[in-house]
Design a protein around this motif. Structure first.
Motif, PDB file in Angstrom:
ATOM      1  N   LEU A  27     -11.079 -29.572  15.916  1.00  0.00           N
ATOM      2  CA  LEU A  27     -11.238 -28.602  14.829  1.00  0.00           C
ATOM      3  C   LEU A  27     -12.062 -27.404  15.271  1.00  0.00           C
ATOM      4  O   LEU A  27     -11.734 -26.261  14.929  1.00  0.00           O
ATOM      5  CB  LEU A  27     -11.897 -29.261  13.616  1.00  0.00           C
ATOM      6  CG  LEU A  27     -11.077 -30.275  12.834  1.00  0.00           C
ATOM      7  CD1 LEU A  27     -11.879 -30.813  11.653  1.00  0.00           C
ATOM      8  CD2 LEU A  27      -9.769 -29.688  12.351  1.00  0.00           C
ATOM      9  N   LEU A  28     -13.122 -27.634  16.030  1.00  0.00           N
ATOM     10  CA  LEU A  28     -13.942 -26.528  16.515  1.00  0.00           C
ATOM     11  C   LEU A  28     -13.155 -25.610  17.445  1.00  0.00           C
ATOM     12  O   LEU A  28     -13.353 -24.401  17.440  1.00  0.00           O
ATOM     13  CB  LEU A  28     -15.182 -27.067  17.235  1.00  0.00           C
ATOM     14  CG  LEU A  28     -16.264 -27.640  16.342  1.00  0.00           C
ATOM     15  CD1 LEU A  28     -17.302 -28.397  17.161  1.00  0.00           C
ATOM     16  CD2 LEU A  28     -16.928 -26.540  15.521  1.00  0.00           C
ATOM     17  N   GLY A  39     -12.421 -26.508   5.137  1.00  0.00           N
ATOM     18  CA  GLY A  39     -11.320 -25.851   4.451  1.00  0.00           C
ATOM     19  C   GLY A  39     -11.772 -24.750   3.506  1.00  0.00           C
ATOM     20  O   GLY A  39     -10.958 -24.176   2.791  1.00  0.00           O
ATOM     21  N   GLY A  40     -13.055 -24.443   3.510  1.00  0.00           N
ATOM     22  CA  GLY A  40     -13.578 -23.389   2.644  1.00  0.00           C
ATOM     23  C   GLY A  40     -13.289 -22.006   3.184  1.00  0.00           C
ATOM     24  O   GLY A  40     -12.710 -21.830   4.259  1.00  0.00           O
ATOM     25  N   THR A  41     -13.717 -21.020   2.441  1.00  0.00           N
ATOM     26  CA  THR A  41     -13.431 -19.646   2.837  1.00  0.00           C
ATOM     27  C   THR A  41     -14.512 -19.044   3.727  1.00  0.00           C
ATOM     28  O   THR A  41     -14.271 -18.043   4.383  1.00  0.00           O
ATOM     29  CB  THR A  41     -13.274 -18.761   1.585  1.00  0.00           C
ATOM     30  OG1 THR A  41     -14.459 -18.874   0.791  1.00  0.00           O
ATOM     31  CG2 THR A  41     -12.054 -19.186   0.789  1.00  0.00           C
ATOM     32  N   LEU A  66     -20.160 -21.200   7.591  1.00  0.00           N
ATOM     33  CA  LEU A  66     -20.600 -22.503   7.070  1.00  0.00           C
ATOM     34  C   LEU A  66     -19.723 -23.635   7.605  1.00  0.00           C
ATOM     35  O   LEU A  66     -20.231 -24.697   7.968  1.00  0.00           O
ATOM     36  CB  LEU A  66     -20.570 -22.515   5.548  1.00  0.00           C
ATOM     37  CG  LEU A  66     -21.726 -21.829   4.838  1.00  0.00           C
ATOM     38  CD1 LEU A  66     -21.508 -21.823   3.341  1.00  0.00           C
ATOM     39  CD2 LEU A  66     -23.032 -22.505   5.183  1.00  0.00           C
ATOM     40  N   GLN A  67     -18.434 -23.410   7.630  1.00  0.00           N
ATOM     41  CA  GLN A  67     -17.520 -24.410   8.190  1.00  0.00           C
ATOM     42  C   GLN A  67     -17.880 -24.703   9.638  1.00  0.00           C
ATOM     43  O   GLN A  67     -17.975 -25.859  10.039  1.00  0.00           O
ATOM     44  CB  GLN A  67     -16.081 -23.870   8.156  1.00  0.00           C
ATOM     45  CG  GLN A  67     -15.232 -24.408   7.071  1.00  0.00           C
ATOM     46  CD  GLN A  67     -13.804 -23.961   7.268  1.00  0.00           C
ATOM     47  OE1 GLN A  67     -13.010 -24.766   7.735  1.00  0.00           O
ATOM     48  NE2 GLN A  67     -13.491 -22.740   6.928  1.00  0.00           N
ATOM     49  N   SER A  69     -20.720 -24.150  11.306  1.00  0.00           N
ATOM     50  CA  SER A  69     -22.024 -24.800  11.514  1.00  0.00           C
ATOM     51  C   SER A  69     -21.990 -26.272  11.102  1.00  0.00           C
ATOM     52  O   SER A  69     -22.574 -27.118  11.788  1.00  0.00           O
ATOM     53  CB  SER A  69     -23.129 -24.052  10.770  1.00  0.00           C
ATOM     54  OG  SER A  69     -22.951 -24.154   9.383  1.00  0.00           O
ATOM     55  N   ASN A  70     -21.304 -26.596  10.000  1.00  0.00           N
ATOM     56  CA  ASN A  70     -21.208 -27.999   9.576  1.00  0.00           C
ATOM     57  C   ASN A  70     -20.382 -28.820  10.553  1.00  0.00           C
ATOM     58  O   ASN A  70     -20.721 -29.967  10.854  1.00  0.00           O
ATOM     59  CB  ASN A  70     -20.618 -28.107   8.171  1.00  0.00           C
ATOM     60  CG  ASN A  70     -21.636 -27.798   7.108  1.00  0.00           C
ATOM     61  OD1 ASN A  70     -22.822 -27.789   7.350  1.00  0.00           O
ATOM     62  ND2 ASN A  70     -21.162 -27.532   5.914  1.00  0.00           N
ATOM     63  N   LEU A  71     -19.289 -28.259  11.048  1.00  0.00           N
ATOM     64  CA  LEU A  71     -18.477 -28.975  12.029  1.00  0.00           C
ATOM     65  C   LEU A  71     -19.243 -29.188  13.328  1.00  0.00           C
ATOM     66  O   LEU A  71     -19.175 -30.273  13.921  1.00  0.00           O
ATOM     67  CB  LEU A  71     -17.170 -28.225  12.310  1.00  0.00           C
ATOM     68  CG  LEU A  71     -16.111 -28.299  11.234  1.00  0.00           C
ATOM     69  CD1 LEU A  71     -14.948 -27.385  11.581  1.00  0.00           C
ATOM     70  CD2 LEU A  71     -15.627 -29.721  11.055  1.00  0.00           C
ATOM     71  N   GLN A  72     -19.968 -28.176  13.782  1.00  0.00           N
ATOM     72  CA  GLN A  72     -20.742 -28.304  15.015  1.00  0.00           C
ATOM     73  C   GLN A  72     -21.843 -29.336  14.862  1.00  0.00           C
ATOM     74  O   GLN A  72     -22.065 -30.164  15.750  1.00  0.00           O
ATOM     75  CB  GLN A  72     -21.334 -26.949  15.420  1.00  0.00           C
ATOM     76  CG  GLN A  72     -22.018 -26.965  16.763  1.00  0.00           C
ATOM     77  CD  GLN A  72     -21.064 -27.289  17.888  1.00  0.00           C
ATOM     78  OE1 GLN A  72     -20.031 -26.646  18.035  1.00  0.00           O
ATOM     79  NE2 GLN A  72     -21.394 -28.273  18.687  1.00  0.00           N
ATOM     80  N   SER A  73     -22.521 -29.318  13.715  1.00  0.00           N
ATOM     81  CA  SER A  73     -23.582 -30.288  13.461  1.00  0.00           C
ATOM     82  C   SER A  73     -23.019 -31.713  13.412  1.00  0.00           C
ATOM     83  O   SER A  73     -23.601 -32.638  13.984  1.00  0.00           O
ATOM     84  CB  SER A  73     -24.287 -29.937  12.149  1.00  0.00           C
ATOM     85  OG  SER A  73     -25.264 -30.886  11.858  1.00  0.00           O
ATOM     86  N   ALA A  74     -21.884 -31.880  12.730  1.00  0.00           N
ATOM     87  CA  ALA A  74     -21.258 -33.203  12.660  1.00  0.00           C
ATOM     88  C   ALA A  74     -20.786 -33.659  14.031  1.00  0.00           C
ATOM     89  O   ALA A  74     -20.944 -34.832  14.388  1.00  0.00           O
ATOM     90  CB  ALA A  74     -20.084 -33.179  11.686  1.00  0.00           C
TER      91      ALA A  74
END
Length: 163
Positions: free
Chosen positions: A42-43, A111-113, A117-118, A120-125
């Motif tokens: 995804l990243l 899946g947000g706009t 934020l998408q 940073s959250n994906l990288q953190s996860a």
């Protein structure tokens, strides 16, 4: 004669228990590695500005497929958006608290706009699951033979007691 048969059955059952526990640890490790691969994918694909449904539809991983995650998140006929299907799919892993916490964090803005934020959250996860993956890999390497032999030796000890 019956005591010998009982001893053999007890030994076999205990050995099977040890092997089954080692196999469960192996499956947990495969799922964790699958999610790490999923978030890395995804990243990599997120900057392409494709729809999340299209990005997810192309991802393949046998452990996540067997675990039930991919069939749920790829089911576009379910009527929900990709992020709602993601949240429904991760409920399968709610019993695994460390993994579930990382997966839940990634789903907050999936899946947000807002791209930042998408990302940073994906990288953190991805980072959290990477650390969890390393820990589980070390635990599996240290414990696999131990659980198998422990099962065999426990069965042998019970057999000796039965005889």
């Amino acid at each position: 004669m019956t005591s010998i048969i009982g001893a053999v059955l007890t030994s076999s059952a205990c050995a099977a228990l040890g092997f089954a526990y080692a196999e469960r640890q192996k499956a947990e490790l495969a799922l964790t590695e699958g999610f790490k691969e999923f978030f890395a994918y995804l990243l990599l694909r997120l900057p392409s500005l494709e729809l999340m449904e299209d990005i997810v539809a192309e991802f393949e991983n046998s452990a996540l497929d067997r675990g039930g995650f991919l069939p749920i998140i790829k089911d576009i006929n379910s009527g929900g958006t990709c992020n709602k299907r993601y949240l429904a799919a991760i409920e399968l892993f709610s019993g695994d608290k460390p993994l579930y916490a990382a997966l839940l964090q990634a789903g907050k803005h999936l899946g947000g706009t807002e791209y930042s934020l998408q990302l940073s959250n994906l990288q953190s996860a991805h980072d959290r699951i990477g650390h969890l993956c390393e820990k589980r890999r070390a635990d599996f390497a240290a414990g696999e033979k131990c659980y198998r032999w422990l099962g065999v030796l426990m069965g042998a000890a019970l057999s000796i007691l039965l005889l």
